[in-house]
Design an enzyme around this catalytic site. Sequence first.
Site, PDB file in Angstrom:
ATOM      1  N   HIS A   1       0.839  -1.199   0.000  1.00  0.00           N
ATOM      2  CA  HIS A   1       0.000   0.000   0.000  1.00  0.00           C
ATOM      3  C   HIS A   1       0.877   1.252   0.000  1.00  0.00           C
ATOM      4  O   HIS A   1       1.176   1.822   1.049  1.00  0.00           O
ATOM      5  CB  HIS A   1      -0.945  -0.030   1.196  1.00  0.00           C
ATOM      6  CG  HIS A   1      -1.892  -1.190   1.145  1.00  0.00           C
ATOM      7  ND1 HIS A   1      -1.519  -2.449   1.538  1.00  0.00           N
ATOM      8  CD2 HIS A   1      -3.182  -1.290   0.725  1.00  0.00           C
ATOM      9  CE1 HIS A   1      -2.540  -3.285   1.378  1.00  0.00           C
ATOM     10  NE2 HIS A   1      -3.561  -2.601   0.888  1.00  0.00           N
TER      11      HIS A   1
ATOM     12  N   HIS B   1      -3.508   3.703  -3.953  1.00  0.00           N
ATOM     13  CA  HIS B   1      -3.762   3.050  -2.661  1.00  0.00           C
ATOM     14  C   HIS B   1      -2.958   1.760  -2.495  1.00  0.00           C
ATOM     15  O   HIS B   1      -2.153   1.622  -1.573  1.00  0.00           O
ATOM     16  CB  HIS B   1      -5.250   2.760  -2.482  1.00  0.00           C
ATOM     17  CG  HIS B   1      -5.551   1.933  -1.271  1.00  0.00           C
ATOM     18  ND1 HIS B   1      -5.691   2.478  -0.015  1.00  0.00           N
ATOM     19  CD2 HIS B   1      -5.703   0.592  -1.116  1.00  0.00           C
ATOM     20  CE1 HIS B   1      -5.930   1.511   0.861  1.00  0.00           C
ATOM     21  NE2 HIS B   1      -5.947   0.361   0.217  1.00  0.00           N
TER      22      HIS B   1
ATOM     23  N   GLU C   1     -20.741  -3.641  21.953  1.00  0.00           N
ATOM     24  CA  GLU C   1     -20.122  -4.956  22.110  1.00  0.00           C
ATOM     25  C   GLU C   1     -18.784  -5.091  21.379  1.00  0.00           C
ATOM     26  O   GLU C   1     -17.820  -5.625  21.924  1.00  0.00           O
ATOM     27  CB  GLU C   1     -21.083  -6.060  21.624  1.00  0.00           C
ATOM     28  CG  GLU C   1     -22.314  -6.245  22.489  1.00  0.00           C
ATOM     29  CD  GLU C   1     -23.475  -5.356  22.053  1.00  0.00           C
ATOM     30  OE1 GLU C   1     -24.576  -5.525  22.585  1.00  0.00           O
ATOM     31  OE2 GLU C   1     -23.260  -4.492  21.167  1.00  0.00           O
TER      32      GLU C   1
ATOM     33  N   HIS D   1     -32.971 -13.244  20.762  1.00  0.00           N
ATOM     34  CA  HIS D   1     -32.115 -13.381  21.936  1.00  0.00           C
ATOM     35  C   HIS D   1     -31.769 -14.836  22.251  1.00  0.00           C
ATOM     36  O   HIS D   1     -31.023 -15.099  23.193  1.00  0.00           O
ATOM     37  CB  HIS D   1     -32.805 -12.768  23.160  1.00  0.00           C
ATOM     38  CG  HIS D   1     -32.785 -11.276  23.178  1.00  0.00           C
ATOM     39  ND1 HIS D   1     -33.219 -10.509  22.130  1.00  0.00           N
ATOM     40  CD2 HIS D   1     -32.382 -10.392  24.137  1.00  0.00           C
ATOM     41  CE1 HIS D   1     -33.095  -9.230  22.436  1.00  0.00           C
ATOM     42  NE2 HIS D   1     -32.580  -9.129  23.642  1.00  0.00           N
TER      43      HIS D   1
END
Length: 654
Positions: free
Chosen positions: A26, A259, A404, A466
């Site tokens: 890169h 890139h 989370e 859940h």
Amino acid sequence: MNIADKTLNYVKSITVQTIANAGSGHTGSALGASSIMLALFKDHYNFDVSETDYLNRDRFVLSAGHACPLYYTILSLFGFDLSLNDLKNLRKQGSRTPGHPEFGVTDGVEVSTGPLGQGVANAVGMAISESLMEERFNSVGFPIINNYTYCLAGDGDLMEGVALEACSIAGSLNLKRLIVLYDSNDVTIDGNLNLANRENVAKKFKAMGWNVVRCKNGNSFKACSRAINVAKKSTKPTIIIFKTTIGIGTEKEGTSAIHGYALKPEELKVFNQNHQVLEDFYIPSDVRDWCVASTRRGKLNHEKWNQELAIYSNTNPELYRQFMQFFDRKKFDVEKILKNTYKWEGLSGREVNKIILNEIASKLLQMVGGTADLAPSTMAFIDGASNFLAGNKRGRNIHFGVREHAMAAICNGIALYEDFIPFCSTFLAFSNYMIPAIRMSAFMNLGVIYIFTHDSIMVGEDGPTHQPIEQLGQLRLIPNLNVFRPCDGQEILACYQHVLDRNGATALILSRQKLKEVENTSFKNALMGGYILKPCKKEADIVLYASGSEVSLALEVAEELGKKYDVSVVSMPCVEVFEKQSPAYKNKVLQVNAKLKVAIEASNDNVWFKYIGDNGLRIGVEDYMFSAKGEEVYEKAGFTTKEIVKKILKTMAH
């Protein structure tokens, strides 16, 4: 040309040569961020190449991991154990210069990065660790812990949710020694940044409680150094927005085309001529000397710190004793500490875990952690340890909020900083949010404890969103992650013994529902990952393998089947640990000659076919369920003694 500009030219040239020699890499961000990196290491970064893991060193995280050729060049220039020959081996098998930074492979690399955004969260975790130690051990006149955590991030990093989740936490916690170096070049792989992102980053970070520093010329060594110096004076976490040019100095500069582009020989020749570099993989003595001056400064800083620590030990003997105790990781015998102390009968897995976690945490002050806004439900918190907040950096309970992914990635950073033992917790169904960070935790072999409760469809009324079904299988597929689903307190103890004995990641899967009493479980046997809980009388006709809540169900099934067949029950709290045992032990436990092998687990994990074979019977959950009382859902899925016995008898009849 002054020495700073000359050095920068050589940094750029060697970096580009490294990528061109590899044939891939890169070039864009490696060139664009070169001034930032050189300014950081030359004027600010505190390190000692003779003892790269010394405690009060600064930490650097290359969240934009694809820019690692630049990182490797800088490390080599400043005296880390990385030679020019190592740079020539970029991206080659067995080299110390892999395609993205890897912790434990390259000298000076603090964390494995590559998946964008996670490095930012890792840096937040490191800054939390620094704050904890600073508050706990520093005394007036003796700032023995005062290092900075630097993180180089690009446009892609700051679009990732995990990075923004973590930055939000960092602002709330006021992590003043955290500095994000934002390489803002407004270009991504697909094109200009405004194709996908037009937001005002400065205003966003100010709203999150950060200090914002702007550097309009991020391709100037002096401007970059001045900006970092300003950031170090802040009383808040700081982001420095460096406006840079991707692939600066190439024909494709400022465009997405550079890139992941490696310069061709003719392009490389022109690039080197423009930068007045005539040699390949060569560092002039004046450039080397200019860099080594900073290397010597770092070593002197380390020596001064050692002297201050010696004085500190005499003036603050009790604090020093606690400080040294923090790093004392003698073998910890979980069974001895907890033996006969508690009774598990009538408690859920999460309740038993709370007792054990608190008992261990009371003796190991390295344990810190928290939940994703679920402490009352998962019960994963340390009683009496207070909360880690902007105004209380001594707290050991971290409120991650409903974040989370960042929670898991931050815990990786906490573990990487030093000897901390971090834990984090949420419902098993939400482990999906955390998989990328858990994968990195396992990849780096970090001792993070993932505590997942509400482990099965017995969650019930909250419904299929859940009720975890596929999550156990997903977690067990992650290499180097131990996944424990214990059936009682003895097996939970075994899990913690594994956690404290090995420097590796562990997922602990716990029930919300009360666990039925299981006779003959064994802490020592559970350490093997799987063991015979109920032996057969002579030679088993049927072997039942089970984990967690289904172990007690398997025993009930065995009792019914025992009227006609010789039945054995195997408890399998951890498949990964079991797989590491000897073939002889595994064959003894699996009882491979049994006529029928049955796996009973409230999941759809296909790992059980390894043990039951094509002709075996798997009692699992094959589809998403519905909202109802947990017992009703469990029964509807076929998890009753009557239904399982019926299926086994039918199979045996064939």
